[in-house]
Design a protein around this motif. Sequence first.
Motif, PDB file in Angstrom:
ATOM      1  N   LYS A  19       0.837  -1.210   0.000  1.00  9.69           N
ATOM      2  CA  LYS A  19       0.000   0.000   0.000  1.00  9.69           C
ATOM      3  C   LYS A  19       0.868   1.256   0.000  1.00  9.69           C
ATOM      4  CE  LYS A  19      -3.821  -2.195   2.445  1.00  9.69           C
ATOM      5  NZ  LYS A  19      -4.280  -2.803   1.262  1.00  9.69           N
ATOM      6  N   THR A  20       0.448   2.239  -0.768  1.00 10.68           N
ATOM      7  CA  THR A  20       1.131   3.531  -0.833  1.00 10.68           C
ATOM      8  C   THR A  20       0.113   4.630  -0.570  1.00 10.68           C
ATOM      9  OG1 THR A  20       2.641   2.681  -2.516  1.00 10.68           O
ATOM     10  CG2 THR A  20       2.536   5.066  -2.277  1.00 10.68           C
ATOM     11  N   LYS A  21       0.478   5.542   0.308  1.00 11.16           N
ATOM     12  CA  LYS A  21      -0.357   6.718   0.584  1.00 11.16           C
ATOM     13  C   LYS A  21       0.418   7.947   0.147  1.00 11.16           C
ATOM     14  CE  LYS A  21      -2.764   4.818   4.556  1.00 11.16           C
ATOM     15  NZ  LYS A  21      -3.118   5.011   5.971  1.00 11.16           N
ATOM     16  N   ALA A  22      -0.302   8.917  -0.410  1.00  9.42           N
ATOM     17  CA  ALA A  22       0.304  10.180  -0.825  1.00  9.42           C
ATOM     18  C   ALA A  22      -0.483  11.326  -0.212  1.00  9.42           C
ATOM     19  CB  ALA A  22       0.298  10.310  -2.347  1.00  9.42           C
ATOM     20  N   ALA A  23       0.252  12.366   0.168  1.00  5.11           N
ATOM     21  CA  ALA A  23      -0.357  13.593   0.670  1.00  5.11           C
ATOM     22  C   ALA A  23       0.260  14.751  -0.100  1.00  5.11           C
ATOM     23  CB  ALA A  23      -0.114  13.751   2.162  1.00  5.11           C
ATOM     24  N   ALA A  24      -0.581  15.613  -0.658  1.00  6.14           N
ATOM     25  CA  ALA A  24      -0.124  16.771  -1.422  1.00  6.14           C
ATOM     26  C   ALA A  24      -0.646  18.036  -0.749  1.00  6.14           C
ATOM     27  CB  ALA A  24      -0.643  16.701  -2.854  1.00  6.14           C
ATOM     28  N   MET A  25       0.136  19.109  -0.858  1.00 13.28           N
ATOM     29  CA  MET A  25      -0.274  20.380  -0.270  1.00 13.28           C
ATOM     30  C   MET A  25       0.248  21.513  -1.146  1.00 13.28           C
ATOM     31  SD  MET A  25       0.506  23.303   1.679  1.00 13.28           S
ATOM     32  CE  MET A  25       2.097  23.056   2.400  1.00 13.28           C
ATOM     33  N   VAL A  26      -0.610  22.517  -1.348  1.00 10.66           N
ATOM     34  CA  VAL A  26      -0.218  23.740  -2.048  1.00 10.66           C
ATOM     35  C   VAL A  26      -0.754  24.919  -1.251  1.00 10.66           C
ATOM     36  CG1 VAL A  26      -2.248  23.816  -3.574  1.00 10.66           C
ATOM     37  CG2 VAL A  26      -0.121  24.918  -4.289  1.00 10.66           C
ATOM     38  N   ARG A  27       0.042  25.968  -1.185  1.00  9.75           N
ATOM     39  CA  ARG A  27      -0.391  27.205  -0.525  1.00  9.75           C
ATOM     40  C   ARG A  27      -0.701  28.208  -1.624  1.00  9.75           C
ATOM     41  NH1 ARG A  27       3.511  27.708   2.741  1.00  9.75           N
ATOM     42  NH2 ARG A  27       2.478  26.670   4.461  1.00  9.75           N
ATOM     43  N   ARG A  35      -5.046  20.645   0.688  1.00  7.82           N
ATOM     44  CA  ARG A  35      -4.383  19.359   0.881  1.00  7.82           C
ATOM     45  C   ARG A  35      -5.199  18.261   0.209  1.00  7.82           C
ATOM     46  NH1 ARG A  35      -0.617  19.870   5.121  1.00  7.82           N
ATOM     47  NH2 ARG A  35      -0.752  21.925   6.103  1.00  7.82           N
ATOM     48  N   GLY A  36      -4.500  17.395  -0.483  1.00  6.06           N
ATOM     49  CA  GLY A  36      -5.146  16.267  -1.134  1.00  6.06           C
ATOM     50  C   GLY A  36      -4.493  14.971  -0.700  1.00  6.06           C
ATOM     51  N   HIS A  37      -5.267  13.884  -0.752  1.00  2.00           N
ATOM     52  CA  HIS A  37      -4.762  12.573  -0.347  1.00  2.00           C
ATOM     53  C   HIS A  37      -5.118  11.545  -1.403  1.00  2.00           C
ATOM     54  CE1 HIS A  37      -5.099  14.867   3.384  1.00  2.00           C
ATOM     55  NE2 HIS A  37      -4.008  14.211   3.724  1.00  2.00           N
ATOM     56  N   GLY A  38      -4.237  10.577  -1.557  1.00  2.00           N
ATOM     57  CA  GLY A  38      -4.477   9.502  -2.508  1.00  2.00           C
ATOM     58  C   GLY A  38      -3.859   8.214  -2.012  1.00  2.00           C
ATOM     59  N   ASN A  39      -4.417   7.107  -2.452  1.00  2.00           N
ATOM     60  CA  ASN A  39      -3.943   5.781  -2.064  1.00  2.00           C
ATOM     61  C   ASN A  39      -3.776   4.907  -3.296  1.00  2.00           C
ATOM     62  OD1 ASN A  39      -4.176   6.047   0.906  1.00  2.00           O
ATOM     63  ND2 ASN A  39      -6.337   6.328   0.411  1.00  2.00           N
ATOM     64  N   ALA A  40      -2.883   3.943  -3.162  1.00  2.00           N
ATOM     65  CA  ALA A  40      -2.711   2.927  -4.192  1.00  2.00           C
ATOM     66  C   ALA A  40      -2.410   1.611  -3.504  1.00  2.00           C
ATOM     67  CB  ALA A  40      -1.573   3.297  -5.140  1.00  2.00           C
ATOM     68  N   GLU A  55       3.347   6.934  -8.152  1.00  2.00           N
ATOM     69  CA  GLU A  55       2.735   7.672  -9.264  1.00  2.00           C
ATOM     70  C   GLU A  55       1.210   7.617  -9.181  1.00  2.00           C
ATOM     71  OE1 GLU A  55       4.554   5.877 -12.659  1.00  2.00           O
ATOM     72  OE2 GLU A  55       6.409   7.033 -12.418  1.00  2.00           O
ATOM     73  N   ILE A  56       0.673   6.455  -8.866  1.00  2.00           N
ATOM     74  CA  ILE A  56      -0.786   6.321  -8.791  1.00  2.00           C
ATOM     75  C   ILE A  56      -1.331   7.075  -7.585  1.00  2.00           C
ATOM     76  CG2 ILE A  56      -2.686   4.683  -8.429  1.00  2.00           C
ATOM     77  CD1 ILE A  56      -0.987   2.674 -10.103  1.00  2.00           C
ATOM     78  N   ALA A  57      -0.737   6.849  -6.409  1.00  2.00           N
ATOM     79  CA  ALA A  57      -1.205   7.545  -5.202  1.00  2.00           C
ATOM     80  C   ALA A  57      -1.018   9.053  -5.351  1.00  2.00           C
ATOM     81  CB  ALA A  57      -0.462   7.024  -3.968  1.00  2.00           C
ATOM     82  N   GLY A  58       0.108   9.470  -5.933  1.00  2.00           N
ATOM     83  CA  GLY A  58       0.369  10.896  -6.144  1.00  2.00           C
ATOM     84  C   GLY A  58      -0.631  11.523  -7.086  1.00  2.00           C
ATOM     85  N   ALA A  59      -0.946  10.827  -8.166  1.00  2.00           N
ATOM     86  CA  ALA A  59      -1.928  11.344  -9.120  1.00  2.00           C
ATOM     87  C   ALA A  59      -3.302  11.480  -8.458  1.00  2.00           C
ATOM     88  CB  ALA A  59      -2.018  10.425 -10.337  1.00  2.00           C
ATOM     89  N   ARG A  60      -3.656  10.521  -7.632  1.00  2.00           N
ATOM     90  CA  ARG A  60      -4.945  10.589  -6.939  1.00  2.00           C
ATOM     91  C   ARG A  60      -4.975  11.729  -5.924  1.00  2.00           C
ATOM     92  NH1 ARG A  60      -5.708   4.024  -6.492  1.00  2.00           N
ATOM     93  NH2 ARG A  60      -6.538   3.793  -8.607  1.00  2.00           N
ATOM     94  N   ALA A  61      -3.851  11.981  -5.261  1.00  2.00           N
ATOM     95  CA  ALA A  61      -3.776  13.116  -4.325  1.00  2.00           C
ATOM     96  C   ALA A  61      -3.923  14.433  -5.075  1.00  2.00           C
ATOM     97  CB  ALA A  61      -2.451  13.076  -3.554  1.00  2.00           C
ATOM     98  N   LEU A  62      -3.293  14.538  -6.236  1.00  2.00           N
ATOM     99  CA  LEU A  62      -3.400  15.760  -7.042  1.00  2.00           C
ATOM    100  C   LEU A  62      -4.824  15.948  -7.573  1.00  2.00           C
ATOM    101  CD1 LEU A  62      -0.011  15.570  -8.953  1.00  2.00           C
ATOM    102  CD2 LEU A  62      -0.638  17.193  -7.150  1.00  2.00           C
ATOM    103  N   MET A  63      -5.481  14.846  -7.952  1.00  2.00           N
ATOM    104  CA  MET A  63      -6.875  14.955  -8.408  1.00  2.00           C
ATOM    105  C   MET A  63      -7.778  15.397  -7.271  1.00  2.00           C
ATOM    106  SD  MET A  63      -7.349  11.856 -11.236  1.00  2.00           S
ATOM    107  CE  MET A  63      -7.785  10.693  -9.993  1.00  2.00           C
ATOM    108  N   ASP A  64      -7.532  14.892  -6.060  1.00  2.00           N
ATOM    109  CA  ASP A  64      -8.300  15.318  -4.890  1.00  2.00           C
ATOM    110  C   ASP A  64      -8.108  16.806  -4.657  1.00  2.00           C
ATOM    111  OD1 ASP A  64      -9.734  15.346  -2.447  1.00  2.00           O
ATOM    112  OD2 ASP A  64      -7.962  14.725  -1.306  1.00  2.00           O
TER     113      ASP A  64
END
Length: 90
Positions: A19-27, A35-40, A55-64
């Motif tokens: 399992k991979t979790k991704a967390a993205a944040m932009v100010r 903040r966005g989160h994604g899982n793969a 790549e999959i978890a990151g893309a899902r975090a960016l889509m969120d």
Amino acid sequence: METLVGWHVDMEFAEDGDKTKAAAMVRLADGTEVRGHGNASRHPSDPGQLRVGEEIAGARALMDMAQQMLEKAHDEIEESTGRPAHPLTQ
């Protein structure tokens, strides 16, 4: 004259077995942090390639995060115009 604006997105990953979790944040310029989160999850028959899960978890975090930013913009349009904004479609 053009105005140049930039955003920096921070992305973090956590790997736990398959399992991979991704967390993205932009100010944003208004100080808002989005903040966005994604899982793969890797299928047991797939080879162990951490990069693919990232790549999959990151893309899902960016889509969120993108969906939240669209909703924010939509709300701001309605607040400033006092009328309904167009639906959130591409």
